[in-house]
Design a protein around this motif. Structure first.
Motif, short mmCIF file in Angstrom:
data_model
loop_
_atom_site.label_atom_id
_atom_site.label_comp_id
_atom_site.label_asym_id
_atom_site.label_seq_id
_atom_site.Cartn_x
_atom_site.Cartn_y
_atom_site.Cartn_z
N MET A 175 -37.44 -63.99 -23.10
CA MET A 175 -37.21 -62.54 -23.20
C MET A 175 -35.74 -62.21 -23.20
N VAL A 176 -34.95 -63.01 -22.46
CA VAL A 176 -33.51 -62.77 -22.41
C VAL A 176 -32.88 -62.95 -23.78
N ASN A 177 -33.44 -63.82 -24.61
CA ASN A 177 -32.94 -64.01 -25.96
C ASN A 177 -33.42 -62.93 -26.92
N ARG A 178 -34.45 -62.20 -26.52
CA ARG A 178 -35.01 -61.16 -27.40
C ARG A 178 -34.58 -59.76 -26.99
N PHE A 179 -34.47 -59.55 -25.67
CA PHE A 179 -34.07 -58.25 -25.15
C PHE A 179 -32.75 -58.37 -24.41
N SER A 180 -32.17 -57.24 -24.07
CA SER A 180 -30.95 -57.25 -23.27
C SER A 180 -31.23 -57.86 -21.90
N PRO A 181 -30.39 -58.77 -21.41
CA PRO A 181 -30.58 -59.32 -20.06
C PRO A 181 -30.61 -58.23 -18.99
#
Length: 474
Positions: free
Chosen positions: A334-340
């Motif tokens: 998810m971190v690679n897809r959304f903002s951390p």
């Protein structure tokens, strides 16, 4: 038998190819897990130590607070030591200290000896903590950092969830001394693997250590911890308590003035010019308060207020550990897809909600409700762990990564010191205040969980003010 000559990074990369950076991450992760085990597994030993040595919670918690204070302080020289002796020697030396201090703790015959062993364990763990984040930032491209962080944090996050269960079994069968052996297999395995897989440093940079800056920050930390501890035996308005907090403030101001003038301060004030980093550091502090404070409070609540054995108290946390196993790799992607930052906020909300459930149910909580609350909290934890470090330091320049990683870890651990000390003192005070009232004991612990929940709300507010970084692209 002669040990093999230390290999260079280029030699190891040529030998193992692209998978080498993942192998190195796993070795460092195993060593870091050994340190985390020294933190999380010890919580279920609190009651056994109190009974064996005839101590109250306000005194026995020093086995935790002393460990965490030492761990926090030991982080400060880590960037300088990295430059001075290199990653390989620093990592291996910290592991050796951790193994030896664990053996010493198991042989302790008095509570001061236990605290001394815990302080040495804390020093070793404090050095190990920032190193794993540096591996990710230095070796992995941005589009793989989330996945690498998810893999690393799977082990680091799973450890606090399942360690109390194993620790509880050991304590019930062999006594509190056996808790010191829990991290030995991981420490020894990391040492053995490190001999073959940790590279020699590419360069050694020798520059003076900032003794004055380290002394000022250490003084501030110790004064703050003493101020928190003195709340119980002296009270909020006592001269000793107020004096401790005032001394801490003086040390902090002194460090800021020193850092602005020093050529190579132990912590550069320039990194705080980034709003994202400053708010992320605050999130790390409040998150550490909740993480370590709850890791201390939940097992004590289950044993002291609900009458669970150490084994049963640890077993309650196992389903949460399974939830953490499932959620952490997902969060890494998810971190690679959304903002951390977004992932961090979602995790903080779920993590905080679990404590409000503990508060609402109090002593009436049943086994199923305990499972639901801990699973919810561990899912939140699984979201936070891979995202928070990246959300805080990703947009800083590369030459600031070592110091920034230390600051984030320092803030988290300092928050943990406050969390354990404040919750131990607060809960003990509420237990005494509510003594004799119906359900007074579980209510005292419920109010402790409310305090953690409110702290997590503050963390959400701080995370909201961070700059929203875009997702990393391949």
């Amino acid at each position: 038998m002669r040990l093999p000559a230390p290999p260079s990074f280029d030699t190891l990369t040529e030998r193992y190819g692209e998978r080498y950076k993942w192998m190195l991450l796993i070795v460092v992760g195993i060593g870091t897990v050994a340190g985390v085990l020294s933190t999380s597994s010890f919580n279920v030993a609190i009651n056994a130590l109190a009974q064996d040595f005839g101590l109250g919670q306000e005194r026995v918690q020093w086995a935790m607070t002393g460990f965490m204070a030492a761990m926090t302080l030991a982080m400060l020289p880590a960037p300088w030591l990295l430059d001075r002796i290199g990653f390989r020697k620093l990592f291996m030396s910290a592991l050796i200290l951790l193994v030896l201090s664990s053996i010493a703790g198991s042989l302790a015959t008095s509570f001061p000896m236990v605290v001394a062993a815990r302080v040495l364990q804390g020093c070793a763990t404090g050095v190990l903590q920032p190193l794993s984040a540096l591996v990710i930032l230095r070796l992995f491209p941005p589009h793989l950092q989330g996945q690498a962080s998810g893999l690393l944090m799977l082990g680091l996050g799973l450890t606090p969830a399942v360690a109390p269960a194993f620790g509880g079994v050991l304590i019930d069968r062999f006594g509190w001394q056996s808790i010191f052996y829990l991290n030995l297999p991981f420490g020894l395995l990391a040492l053995a693997a490190g001999i073959f897989l940790l590279p020699t440093p590419r360069e050694i940079r020798r520059h003076p250590f900032d003794w004055l800056g380290a002394g000022l920050l250490s003084g501030a930390t110790l004064a703050m911890v003493e101020g928190i501890a003195s709340l119980q035996h002296s009270g909020l308005v006592a001269v000793w308590t107020l004096g401790s907090f005032l001394l801490a403030a003086v040390f902090v101001v002194g460090f800021v003035l020193h850092a602005r003038r020093a050529q190579q301060p132990i912590i550069s004030p320039d990194i705080f010019r980034s709003r994202t980093f400053s708010m992320g550091t605050l999130v790390s502090f409040t998150y550490g308060f909740g993480l370590f404070g709850s890791t201390y409070l939940i097992p004590v609540f289950l044993q002291h207020a609900l009458g669970y054995t150490a084994t049963a108290a640890g077993s309650v946390l196992i389903p949460g550990g399974i939830a953490l196993i499932l959620s952490t790799p997902v969060a890494g992607r998810m971190v690679n897809r959304f903002s951390p930052r977004q992932v961090t906020i979602w995790g903080l909300v779920l993590f905080g909600l679990s404590f409000f459930i503990f508060f609402a149910l109090g002593g009436k909580v049943d086994y199923t409700e305990l499972i639901v609350a801990t699973v919810l909290g561990r899912i939140g934890l699984g979201l936070i762990l891979p995202a928070l470090n990246l959300a805080t330091v990703r947009d800083l320049e590369a030459h600031h990564h070592a110091q920034s990683s230390v600051v984030v870890s320092y803030a988290r651990q300092l928050g943990g010191v406050f969390g354990v000390a404040v919750l131990a003192v607060f809960t003990e005070g509420r237990v005494q205040a509510l003594a004799g009232q119906p359900d007074g004991l579980p209510l005292a612990y419920a109010q402790g969980f409310l305090l953690i929940g409110l702290t997590m709300l503050a963390a959400v507010c701080a995370a909201w003010w961070m700059k929203g970084q875009p997702a990393a692209q391949a």
